[in-house]
Scaffold this active site. Sequence first.
Site, PDB file in Angstrom:
ATOM      1  N   GLU A  59       0.823  -1.201   0.000  1.00  0.00           N
ATOM      2  CA  GLU A  59       0.000   0.000   0.000  1.00  0.00           C
ATOM      3  C   GLU A  59       0.867   1.265   0.000  1.00  0.00           C
ATOM      4  O   GLU A  59       1.844   1.375   0.736  1.00  0.00           O
ATOM      5  CB  GLU A  59      -0.890  -0.013   1.245  1.00  0.00           C
ATOM      6  CG  GLU A  59      -1.831   1.181   1.365  1.00  0.00           C
ATOM      7  CD  GLU A  59      -2.595   1.183   2.683  1.00  0.00           C
ATOM      8  OE1 GLU A  59      -3.673   1.810   2.727  1.00  0.00           O
ATOM      9  OE2 GLU A  59      -2.129   0.564   3.661  1.00  0.00           O
ATOM     10  N   LYS A 132     -10.083   1.669  -1.765  1.00  0.00           N
ATOM     11  CA  LYS A 132     -10.205   1.177  -0.398  1.00  0.00           C
ATOM     12  C   LYS A 132     -11.562   1.549   0.197  1.00  0.00           C
ATOM     13  O   LYS A 132     -11.964   2.709   0.192  1.00  0.00           O
ATOM     14  CB  LYS A 132      -9.062   1.763   0.438  1.00  0.00           C
ATOM     15  CG  LYS A 132      -8.923   1.199   1.844  1.00  0.00           C
ATOM     16  CD  LYS A 132      -7.656   1.743   2.480  1.00  0.00           C
ATOM     17  CE  LYS A 132      -7.405   1.204   3.866  1.00  0.00           C
ATOM     18  NZ  LYS A 132      -6.122   1.707   4.427  1.00  0.00           N
ATOM     19  N   CYS A 176      -5.345  -3.085   2.966  1.00  0.00           N
ATOM     20  CA  CYS A 176      -4.986  -2.865   4.360  1.00  0.00           C
ATOM     21  C   CYS A 176      -6.152  -3.032   5.335  1.00  0.00           C
ATOM     22  O   CYS A 176      -6.517  -4.153   5.650  1.00  0.00           O
ATOM     23  CB  CYS A 176      -4.306  -1.504   4.510  1.00  0.00           C
ATOM     24  SG  CYS A 176      -3.341  -1.359   6.055  1.00  0.00           S
TER      25      CYS A 176
END
Length: 317
Positions: A59, A132, A176
């Site tokens: 990331e 995300k 993440c």
Amino acid sequence: MSQTITPNQTTVSSQNPASLHVAAIQQTCSADKTTSLDTSERLIRQAAADGAELVVLQELHATLYFCQTEDTAVFELAEPIPGPTSERLSALARELGIVLVGSVFERRMNGVYHNTALVFERDGSLAGLYRKMHIPDDPGFYEKFYFTPGDAEFNDGRSGFTPVQTSVGTLGVLVCWDQWYPEAARLMALAGAELLIYPTAIGWDMTDDNDERNRQLDAWVTVQRGHAVANNLPVIAPNRTGTEPDPSGHSDGIRFWGNSFICGPQGEILARAGDSGEAVLTATINRQRSEAIRRIWPYLRDRRIDAYGDLLKRVRD
């Protein structure tokens, strides 16, 4: 000095046409975007030379992890798509003939920015992207200041949790904080993902003692292995490494704990890096194994979808 870490003997032979050679890149990052991308490129080339057909970067690999503090000047780091970082990654995918998963701080429009994973095909074309969905806001991880969550639904009706179709398979790309949510992994699996991919930037508060560090790291590895088990899918989880200072000076910064890993569809570790230093993890994944396991561990068959309605509620009364 980077290290190449190869899988254990649970993987299949490279001569098996049903196999897929994958790599996860673990690296330190720089305040200078060109320097960080030079490091990424060097490690990508190493992975391709090792035979990887699919290479996954961590990331926000082009910059330091800027979310330790809230600073409006940081928005200058954001880029459109296409932009300089995406074009560089596209050219690498095309030159090396690999499928490449990278990460950008995306400027979608004025005032709308995303933490975005990009998937490039072997010919350099953009196969798809994932913005995300779960955005944290914790001490040292002030991501809500910078990132708008990904769309729950695209204009064409696709869910935000839609895997990307590529020549090496259907990739369930998440980012993440998404890795802590079983719903995200399951939705990707139900949409046909053949791999779960989690580009990551996670580490320790410098004041955490060793026991707390071990608990956090073990939880991080365990939850993702659990997604592999519960969905019968391999997982690729590259994490950054190195200590990055807090620009505000309010804390001692974050020590990113590395430990990037690749596991199989029963959670078995195929390759894992240490907690420091660059690494190119490589593993060979048997494409047919998820189907074989689902025939004897049929979690998807036995789901009680008629009884799960309350999952759509914030709290059950």
